[in-house]
Design a protein around this motif. Structure first.
Motif, PDB file in Angstrom:
ATOM      1  N   ASP D 379      17.255  11.668 -13.241  1.00 20.52           N
ATOM      2  CA  ASP D 379      17.223  12.727 -14.248  1.00 20.52           C
ATOM      3  C   ASP D 379      16.696  14.043 -13.702  1.00 20.52           C
ATOM      4  N   GLY D 380      16.433  14.094 -12.392  1.00 19.74           N
ATOM      5  CA  GLY D 380      16.004  15.337 -11.790  1.00 19.74           C
ATOM      6  C   GLY D 380      14.558  15.698 -12.105  1.00 19.74           C
ATOM      7  N   LYS D 381      13.840  14.762 -12.760  1.00 19.59           N
ATOM      8  CA  LYS D 381      12.427  15.048 -13.043  1.00 19.59           C
ATOM      9  C   LYS D 381      11.604  14.802 -11.786  1.00 19.59           C
ATOM     10  N   THR D 382      10.520  15.521 -11.705  1.00 16.89           N
ATOM     11  CA  THR D 382       9.643  15.302 -10.567  1.00 16.89           C
ATOM     12  C   THR D 382       8.793  14.061 -10.821  1.00 16.89           C
ATOM     13  N   PRO D 383       8.868  13.116  -9.921  1.00 23.55           N
ATOM     14  CA  PRO D 383       8.104  11.873 -10.133  1.00 23.55           C
ATOM     15  C   PRO D 383       6.615  12.108  -9.952  1.00 23.55           C
ATOM     16  N   GLU D 384       5.849  11.308 -10.667  1.00 25.13           N
ATOM     17  CA  GLU D 384       4.399  11.416 -10.509  1.00 25.13           C
ATOM     18  C   GLU D 384       3.826  10.204  -9.783  1.00 25.13           C
ATOM     19  N   THR D 385       4.536   9.134  -9.928  1.00 30.78           N
ATOM     20  CA  THR D 385       4.080   7.912  -9.248  1.00 30.78           C
ATOM     21  C   THR D 385       5.230   7.359  -8.390  1.00 30.78           C
ATOM     22  N   ILE D 386       4.938   7.160  -7.133  1.00 30.73           N
ATOM     23  CA  ILE D 386       5.970   6.564  -6.278  1.00 30.73           C
ATOM     24  C   ILE D 386       5.398   5.323  -5.609  1.00 30.73           C
ATOM     25  N   VAL D 387       6.209   4.286  -5.632  1.00 31.61           N
ATOM     26  CA  VAL D 387       5.839   3.075  -4.884  1.00 31.61           C
ATOM     27  C   VAL D 387       6.670   3.039  -3.613  1.00 31.61           C
ATOM     28  N   PHE D 388       5.981   2.912  -2.488  1.00 38.93           N
ATOM     29  CA  PHE D 388       6.670   2.762  -1.194  1.00 38.93           C
ATOM     30  C   PHE D 388       6.583   1.302  -0.775  1.00 38.93           C
ATOM     31  N   ILE D 389       7.702   0.762  -0.364  1.00 41.12           N
ATOM     32  CA  ILE D 389       7.694  -0.645   0.090  1.00 41.12           C
ATOM     33  C   ILE D 389       8.058  -0.680   1.582  1.00 41.12           C
ATOM     34  N   GLN D 390       7.145  -1.220   2.355  1.00 40.11           N
ATOM     35  CA  GLN D 390       7.393  -1.304   3.809  1.00 40.11           C
ATOM     36  C   GLN D 390       8.050  -2.638   4.170  1.00 40.11           C
ATOM     37  N   CYS D 391       8.480  -2.703   5.398  1.00 44.83           N
ATOM     38  CA  CYS D 391       9.081  -3.940   5.926  1.00 44.83           C
ATOM     39  C   CYS D 391      10.224  -4.439   5.052  1.00 44.83           C
ATOM     40  N   VAL D 392      11.108  -3.532   4.680  1.00 41.36           N
ATOM     41  CA  VAL D 392      12.281  -3.963   3.937  1.00 41.36           C
ATOM     42  C   VAL D 392      13.342  -4.392   4.962  1.00 41.36           C
ATOM     43  N   LYS D 414       3.745   9.217   6.206  1.00 39.78           N
ATOM     44  CA  LYS D 414       4.129  10.628   6.140  1.00 39.78           C
ATOM     45  C   LYS D 414       4.706  10.961   4.763  1.00 39.78           C
ATOM     46  N   HIS D 415       5.565  10.054   4.241  1.00 42.48           N
ATOM     47  CA  HIS D 415       6.156  10.282   2.923  1.00 42.48           C
ATOM     48  C   HIS D 415       5.074  10.412   1.862  1.00 42.48           C
ATOM     49  N   ALA D 416       4.121   9.491   1.902  1.00 40.68           N
ATOM     50  CA  ALA D 416       3.058   9.502   0.888  1.00 40.68           C
ATOM     51  C   ALA D 416       2.252  10.794   0.985  1.00 40.68           C
ATOM     52  N   LYS D 417       2.039  11.174   2.254  1.00 38.98           N
ATOM     53  CA  LYS D 417       1.245  12.391   2.469  1.00 38.98           C
ATOM     54  C   LYS D 417       1.998  13.626   1.953  1.00 38.98           C
ATOM     55  N   LEU D 418       3.266  13.732   2.342  1.00 39.65           N
ATOM     56  CA  LEU D 418       4.039  14.899   1.947  1.00 39.65           C
ATOM     57  C   LEU D 418       4.218  14.953   0.426  1.00 39.65           C
ATOM     58  N   PHE D 419       4.385  13.774  -0.162  1.00 34.88           N
ATOM     59  CA  PHE D 419       4.520  13.697  -1.621  1.00 34.88           C
ATOM     60  C   PHE D 419       3.244  14.239  -2.289  1.00 34.88           C
ATOM     61  N   ALA D 420       2.108  13.817  -1.760  1.00 35.77           N
ATOM     62  CA  ALA D 420       0.823  14.291  -2.300  1.00 35.77           C
ATOM     63  C   ALA D 420       0.711  15.798  -2.164  1.00 35.77           C
ATOM     64  N   HIS D 421       1.215  16.314  -1.015  1.00 35.62           N
ATOM     65  CA  HIS D 421       1.149  17.756  -0.796  1.00 35.62           C
ATOM     66  C   HIS D 421       2.074  18.499  -1.747  1.00 35.62           C
ATOM     67  N   LYS D 422       3.233  17.907  -2.008  1.00 32.23           N
ATOM     68  CA  LYS D 422       4.230  18.630  -2.792  1.00 32.23           C
ATOM     69  C   LYS D 422       3.992  18.501  -4.277  1.00 32.23           C
ATOM     70  N   VAL D 423       3.545  17.325  -4.710  1.00 24.92           N
ATOM     71  CA  VAL D 423       3.341  17.128  -6.148  1.00 24.92           C
ATOM     72  C   VAL D 423       1.856  16.864  -6.373  1.00 24.92           C
ATOM     73  N   HIS D 424       1.200  17.856  -6.819  1.00 30.74           N
ATOM     74  CA  HIS D 424      -0.248  17.715  -7.006  1.00 30.74           C
ATOM     75  C   HIS D 424      -0.539  16.781  -8.147  1.00 30.74           C
ATOM     76  N   GLY D 425      -1.537  15.951  -7.933  1.00 30.12           N
ATOM     77  CA  GLY D 425      -1.904  15.011  -8.975  1.00 30.12           C
ATOM     78  C   GLY D 425      -1.034  13.770  -8.981  1.00 30.12           C
ATOM     79  N   SER D 426      -0.160  13.669  -8.046  1.00 28.33           N
ATOM     80  CA  SER D 426       0.712  12.490  -8.000  1.00 28.33           C
ATOM     81  C   SER D 426      -0.031  11.315  -7.372  1.00 28.33           C
TER      82      SER D 426
END
Lengths: 364, 164, 299, 660
Positions: D379-392, D414-426
């Motif tokens: 829906d083009g909304k900015t996510p606030e919570t992202i789950v990253f799954i490793q070892c897929v 890096k993704h988690a870090k950049l996400f935190a930088h881009k979306v504050h409060g995420s």
């Protein structure tokens, strides 16, 4: 020598053979082994299997061992020492294969007696002897031939593969035998044609007493064996048809295994090889076969007998043409072993017969 | 008569070699061991044992080849036929082959070959196979010593390749 | 058996007539009623000569290695299931192109031992067939262009059949006893090399035994040279032998060569899970390796 | 006749202390073929070598045996000395009586006996030596690099900067590979395109580099120094030399928004005539004929042609085969990511907001479909919570592959870090098995993601993801606390594992190099020759060999380049002459030799008669490729291959000399 004739009972022939064994003679007779029969050393008459037509192999190896040491050598610095096997038979390497065969002990080898061979096998001795003496006198062969005593038993019933009669022998031929036995009377009638035969009979007073001399007339006459085809015709065909396609077509089925030559009583080709280490070794001769491609392979890589057809033709030519031209006999005793033992069922009697018929019909 | 020849040979050997207590007369006591080794691992391992001044049994004679992949099992037969009581084949550990896979191919062949030897009645204690790397001078020493002791403990072999 | 022979002859005839092949190798009547022999047919008119029965002991694949036969180019061959595995191996080892061979597979119900047939045996029974037939898994060949089915029922096997039972016996023996056993066998050898010539897979232009620099195998026909020959023959066939048994049948001195071949085949299967002759595209067991191969004997 | 000279070296007391060198020399003199045997204090010294040279000359020796130290010490020394007297160097053999005798034995009698044996073996061996000439292979000093990702680019630039011509072949319309798709790079957070684009441009402008993009390797034959390469240059439908990259054509294309962009991993669309991304090198569009209306509708549409100023669009262009001769090849074919749909329970493909790591890179990228604003695809909304799954897929022998993909731990951090930088409060959650952060600055980077950027790391696997009320409910286990966790996320990012590039096996077969069971190219030696393939002249770089990160890929590209520059630094490629050779008369063509050759050095050769009929097919050893291991000799049943320097005859002679 004037031929002599005897009669001997079954019991006495057994005594005779056992006496020969006891007199420290090596007696070799057809013997059961691995559900087949082979010539092998016997220690008692009862070991011999006299009921079968022919042992699987001939007794050729007692004249031409499978492997025979000609001399031994050793190298030291720049000198080479040769130890002649014939002159130094005692010191030479003795090979005893357990089969009783390949004893190549040269002069000191002592006498060997073949008992119970058939006229075909016996006939092979003098046939081979010619080859080993026409030019170079092969002392290795001659020593063994001289010391080999042959007591044959005439055949009563040849089988389908037998063609001794066609090969100019017969089931009752004494050619090559020192003593030929025929069944009959109280056991056997014996015809002695050689001094060696007499020597055996007179080897002890007991032995000579076992044989009762009879007249030539009392010895049963040979049956009138009829040849099924004329081997001269076979020769005639071979004379003219070296390039016949018959050979190439017929022997497509030949796998070149060489069993025909190895089991043949008259095939006598050998190969000379050296074996040993860097410093010492021996020169030996081993059985070889014209059925192998490498037999005529030149160093250049060229092979004049390139197909199995060429090779089998050579075998036929040698047996029924070339040898005959030189010695006026055939290099074949018609034992039929090559046919019986051939894994591909190539039948020499059938072939020689076919060739004689083709000669008749003028077919090429 | 077989024995006659052996004695004759002994005499020759004595004559050839003078008074040397080497290969000729020592053979009664000291079994001959031939080691076929690869150039890159085991030969260097043996060199390391040397530079480290380790001591081991004198019975072994090393034949150097580029790789265990070059060591034809039929060399073992020839070695036995020429009187070796034991044969060692040694090369790089799996994965370390200088030529990537020579030792793997060799291992396969020797697996089958050993079975065949044993089936024909040759004591496979007489054939040793080992992986010895260039850094395993001590392993070389222990393999040689253990193998020599093993060979010495075996009864005189009468198998088909022990006869000459 | 008429139906089977009709089909065989018709197939051969059609193949020759359509020029799909230049030669058919089949079985025909031999020198006596209980012997069969190979026949080489180029003229469709001669196709009637082809027949098949329980005396067809030969492995005709052996002819595919002959230069004289190869010259015919496209060849049709009559093969039993066991023999067909030799064709597969020849293809696998680049000795034969699949495009050049038409495989006329015959369903085989077992072959009567030739030495028994020579004494008059004419019935297919558990006691008269070769050991290979007792354990046969390929009564119907694995690969064929034409299949000729058998008219005969399968013979009955009763009891616990152990083909080549002597192998287990030998395995259970001490090394010394095995040595005695084989020494006795190899003493008999006359080095006629019939075992080699009869083998469809001994196709080398120059056999190792014919090489003399160095002399890999002693030439003497004595126990050492014989043992060496037999050892090397077995070694070269391990992982390759398809068990047709022709070497043993050909051997004029009755050395039980199949006890060696079969043992090697069993060992190779046990150690590497490989059976020869099954797949023309398989990698031969000694032409490849696995990093996790059997390593237990190595220090 | 052989005329062998024997030298027994004392090595001071190193040998002479334990071995009776005089007696060894005396015994040696008795060996047939030995013309003179002497002992000398130090054979490797200058006077020692001169003694050797003098005897070679004076006695006209045909071979020399030195009973001395290990051949690995001084074989070359003595060979060089022999060559000076005109003797073939391979007629020098060494009996190692130091490392194998004097240093390891104490009993002088036994040691002397052994020394004599070793010497005898070598005399018998040298008697049977045949002259061996080292193989010299001419070199075409031009290299081919397959793959225009970072490792291929690095290799090409290094080689080109070394003054050697390079051909770089890239399958895609632009070079840049996977790296150009990345946003920022760990652990320094350099902008990927900022560091990559200059390199791409450098490649394009380099006078020594010939670039073939939108091209594929068609065929490779030959061997080291002399490869013949066929490259299929796929029809771009553009006359490249005239194109200015102005963009008028793709702006005119009516097919916009119809095709998923490969570059943006399906997160945006592209036109039928397109450049994959704005910084593409070369900046020349390509027409995707599978979707272009011109091709689909019988030539009616030619809007791009009409818009094109220089009229460089040519719809009739055909694929072109280009033949090149090169002397060395770098295989840098790169990698792919595993199927994201491997794990049905993660709902990739089913839920729009379950995306792959590479897709997330595109969402982060300023040049990406969202111009660097993180928006979820649904829906083009900015996510606030992202789950990253490793070892897929990685480290999962059951469903995926058993190996570790090496880069996922880092890029997820890096993704988690950049996400935190881009979306504050995420808030990010990372499901992991182990954290592998072993290079310079890596561990610190992951730590900082956790500690400074608040990412919550949960050790455990996700069992299920489902949609509920616009949220993705992620159910998983936190094995450290032993609790089941359930997270309502806006987006899920899968760190899918790395696999070899699709089609890289075909390239390997073309090149004749080996690959492992996963398809990664195998090194000639995993430790000592990591840049070389098993085939001489072919080198490896980048992820084609296995998972690795950017610095490692760059290093491997440079390593391959330096190997090639080293190879090309000589006028000819020289290999030791101790290689295999085939007796073509007796070879029966079973090709067991070919099967066991690790170097693809054996090829099939037809033997023909005078009329050109093929008589048989036999094995042929390519001397440039043969490494001289002798595996083929062992494999040959008829002994029709032999190994020079280690002939069967020589080994037999050695064994025979030990006869007891």
């Amino acid at each position: 020598m004037e031929e002599k004739y005897y009669e001997i009972s079954s019991d006495n022939i057994e005594k005779f053979i056992n006496n020969l064994v006891e007199q420290n003679n090596e007696v070799i007779a057809p013997k059961d082994k691995d559900s087949d029969t082979f010539y092998d050393k016997i220690t008692n008459f009862k070991d011999a299997d006299l009921n079968i037509l022919l042992p699987k192999l001939s007794f050729k190896e007692y004249l031409l061992p499978k492997t025979e040491t000609l001399f031994e050598y050793s190298i030291s610095g720049s000198s080479i020492n040769i130890l002649d096997s014939l002159e130094n038979a005692g010191a030479a390497r003795i090979i005893n294969n357990g089969s009783g065969g390949s004893d190549n002990s040269g002069k000191k080898g002592g006498k060997k007696i073949i008992f119970g061979s058939r006229p075909c096998d016996a006939g092979a001795g003098p046939i081979m002897e010619k080859v080993f003496n026409w030019d170079y006198k092969d002392e290795f062969f001659n020593e063994k031939f001289k010391n080999l005593y042959i007591i044959s038993i005439a055949c009563v019933q040849p089988d389908n593969y037998c063609f001794c009669t066609e090969a100019q022998l017969s089931p009752e031929s004494s050619y090559g035998s020192d003593i030929l036995l025929k069944k009959g009377g109280s056991g056997y009638y014996a015809k002695v044609t050689t001094e060696k035969g007499l020597e055996l009979i007179n080897s002890s007073s007991e032995n000579s007493s076992l044989f009762k001399e009879i007249s030539k007339e009392a010895f049963p006459a040979d049956k009138d064996w009829k040849a099924a085809f004329d081997i001269k015709k076979t020769q005639g065909f071979l004379d003219k048809n070296f390039t016949s396609n018959y050979f190439q077509e017929k022997f497509l089925s030949c796998i070149g295994c060489g069993i025909c030559t190895y089991t043949c009583p008259t095939c006598h080709c050998f190969d000379i090889q050296d074996e040993g280490t860097n410093e010492k070794g021996r020169r030996i001769r081993n059985w070889d076969s014209c059925q192998f491609g490498i037999f005529t392979l030149h160093t250049s890589g060229h092979n004049p007998r390139v197909t199995q057809g060429d090779r089998y033709r050579q075998r036929l030519m040698h047996k029924f043409k070339i040898y005959n031209e030189k010695f006026n006999k055939y290099l074949c005793v018609g034992c039929g072993r090559c046919s019986r033992n051939c894994p591909e069922d190539i039948d020499l009697k059938e072939i020689t017969s076919e060739l004689s018929l083709m000669e008749n019909s003028g077919e090429v | 008569m077989e024995n006659n020849r052996v004695e004759e040979d002994d005499k020759n050997a004595q004559n050839d070699k003078g008074n040397l207590s080497g290969s000729g007369s020592a053979k009664e006591k000291e079994p001959r061991i031939i080691a076929f080794v690869c150039n890159w691992c085991t030969y260097n391992g043996a060199d390391l044992a040397g530079t480290s001044r380790m001591k081991y049994a004198e019975n072994v004679r090393v034949i150097k080849l580029p790789c265990t992949g070059r060591i034809d099992p039929l060399f073992v037969v020839e070695a036995f036929k020429k009187g070796a009581k034991g044969v060692l084949v040694s090369g790089c550990h799996p994965g370390d082959c200088h030529y990537t896979s020579g030792n793997y191919h060799s291992r396969r062949k020797y697996t089958a070959f050993r079975d065949l030897l044993s089936y024909f009645g040759v004591d496979t204690n007489r054939v040793e196979f080992s992986w010895i790397s260039a850094s395993e001078g001590n392993k070389w020493v222990s393999v040689i010593n253990d193998f020599t002791n093993k060979i010495k403990s075996l009864p005189d072999s009468s198998d088909i390749f022990s006869k000459q | 058996m008429e139906k089977m022979n009709d089909k065989l002859q018709n197939t051969a005839k059609e193949l020759l007539e359509s020029k799909e092949v230049n030669l058919i190798i089949g079985f025909a009547k031999g020198s006596n009623p209980l012997r069969m022999r190979s026949v080489f047919i180029t003229d469709p008119k001669d196709a009637y000569k082809i027949s098949f029965n329980a005396h067809c002991v030969q492995d005709l694949a052996v002819f595919l290695k002959k230069p004289e036969v190869k010259k015919f180019g496209k060849i049709g061959i009559v093969v039993k299931g066991c023999d067909e595995k030799a064709v597969n191996t020849l293809i696998q080892e680049y000795q034969l192109s699949r495009d050049n061979i038409k495989i006329i597979g015959v369903e085989c119900r077992g072959a009567i031992k030739q030495n028994l047939a020579d004494r008059g045996e004419d019935s297919v029974k558990q006691s008269t067939v070769y050991d290979k037939c007792l354990a046969c898994e390929v009564h119907t060949p694995l690969l064929y262009d034409y299949l000729v089915e058998s008219d005969e029922p399968a013979f009955e096997i009763t009891g616990d059949v152990k083909p080549y039972a002597k192998i287990e016996e030998l395995d259970a023996m001490s090394v010394e006893d095995r040595n005695m056993f084989w020494q006795k066998e190899f003493e008999k050898c006359i080095k006629c090399y019939a075992c080699r010539q009869a083998c469809p897979l001994c196709y080398c232009t120059r056999c190792i035994v014919e090489k003399n620099t160095p002399q890999w195998i002693e030439t003497n026909i004595e126990e050492t040279g014989n043992a060496q020959w037999n050892m090397i023959r077995a070694y070269h066939l391990s992982g390759r032998c398809i068990g047709c048994g022709e070497c043993e049948r050909a051997c004029p001195v009755n050395i039980p060569l199949m006890l060696v071949n079969e043992k090697m085949a069993r060992d190779v299967f046990e150690k590497f899970g490989y059976k020869s002759g099954l797949d023309i595209n398989a990698k031969p067991v000694f032409g490849t390796f696995d990093a996790n191969d059997f390593n237990e004997f190595i220090k | 006749m052989a005329r062998i000279g024997v030298f027994v070296c004392w090595c001071g007391s190193n040998i002479a202390g334990t071995v009776d060198v005089k007696r060894v020399a005396e015994e040696a003199a008795k060996i047939p073929g030995v013309v003179e045997a002497v002992d000398y204090k130090y054979m490797c010294s200058d006077p020692g070598q001169n003694t050797l040279r003098k005897m070679i000359k004076d006695k006209n020796l045909t071979g020399v045996v030195l009973a001395a130290c290990s051949p690995h010490m001084h074989e070359n020394t003595f060979r060089k000395a022999a060559v000076k007297e005109g003797l073939n160097p391979y007629f020098i053999e060494i009996a190692n009586i130091r490392e194998q005798v004097s240093w390891v034995h104490e009993d002088k009698e036994k040691a002397t006996a052994k020394a004599i044996d070793l010497l005898k073996m070598m005399v018998e061996k040298v008697k049977r030596n045949k002259p061996i000439e080292d193989v010299r292979v001419p070199l075409t000093k031009k290299a081919l690099v397959v793959g225009g990702g970072i490792s291929g680019i690095q290799a090409a630039l290094d080689i080109a900067n070394g003054g050697v011509e390079v051909i770089l072949v890239e399958k895609e319309p632009s070079i840049g590979g996977k790296m150009i798709q990345l946003d920022e790079t760990f652990p320094t957070l350099d902008c990927s395109s900022c560091i990559m684009t200059p390199k791409m441009v450098e490649v394009y402008q380099h006078p020594n580099i010939k670039l073939y993009t939108y091209s594929e390797l068609e065929d490779v034959s030959g061997y080291i120094g002399n490869f013949n390469v066929k490259i299929k240059k796929k029809a771009r439908s553009i006359v490249e030399k005239d194109c200015t990259g102005c963009g008028d054509c793709w702006n005119a294309c009516p097919m916009h928004k119809n095709v998923k962009s490969e570059f943006n991993v399906n997160l945006s669309e592209r036109t039928a005539i397109y450049v994959p991304f704005p910084q593409a090198v070369p900046l020349i569009p390509v027409i995707d004929r599978s979707v272009c209306l011109h091709y689909k509708k019988g030539g009616k549409c030619q809007k791009c042609y009409d818009a094109c100023g220089p009229k460089c669009i040519d719809f009739d262009l055909q694929d072109e085969i280009i033949e090149e001769k090169v002397g060395a090849i770098v295989a840098a074919t790169g990698y792919d990511l595993m199927e994201n749909s491997l794990y049905g329970e993660y709902g990739y493909g089913q839920f729009k907001d379950v995306i792959s790591g590479l897709q997330f890179e595109r969402l982060l990228s300023a040049s990406g479909p969202t111009e660097g604003v993180v928006k979820r695809p649904s829906d083009g909304k900015t996510p606030e919570t992202i789950v990253f799954i490793q070892c897929v897929g990685s480290r999962d022998p059951e469903k995926g592959v058993p190996y570790c993909s090496k880069v996922c731990c880092m890029y997820t951090a890096k993704h988690a870090k950049l996400f935190a930088h881009k979306v504050h409060g995420s808030q990010s959650y990372v499901f992991y098995i182990d954290i592998r952060a072993t290079s310079k600055g890596y561990e610190e980077f992951v730590r900082s993601t956790m500690e400074n950027d608040g990412a919550i790391y949960l050790r455990g696997r996700v069992s299920k993801i489902y949609e509920d009320n616009g949220k993705l409910i992620v159910k998983g286990a936190d094995t450290l606390s032993g609790n089941q966790v359930e997270i309502a996320a806006d987006m899920v990012v899968l760190a899918t594992g790395v696999i070899p590039k699709k089609g890289s096996d075909k390239i390997a077969q073309m090149l004749g190099i080996s690959y492992d069971k996963y398809g990664f190219y195998t090194e000639s030696h995993p430790k000592l020759r990591p840049a070389e393939s098993s085939t001489a002249g072919i080198y490896l770089a980048g992820m084609a060999q296995g998972p690795r990160d950017i610095p490692e890929s760059v290093v491997s590209g440079s390593a391959a380049a330096s190997k090639i520059l080293g190879l090309f630094s000589k006028s000819e490629y020289e290999v030791e002459g101790t290689i295999a050779s085939v007796n073509k008369t007796t070879c029966v063509g079973c090709f067991y030799c070919k099967r066991v050759c690790a170097y693809s050095a054996i090829s099939k050769e037809e033997v023909k008669d005078r009329n050109g009929n093929v008589l048989k097919v036999v094995a042929n050893v390519n001397s440039g490729l043969c490494a001289g291991c002798g595996a083929c000799v062992n494999a040959c049943f008829s002994k029709s291959i032999d190994l020079k320097g280690y002939l069967d005859e020589q080994i037999f002679a050695e064994i025979k000399s030990l006869a007891v």
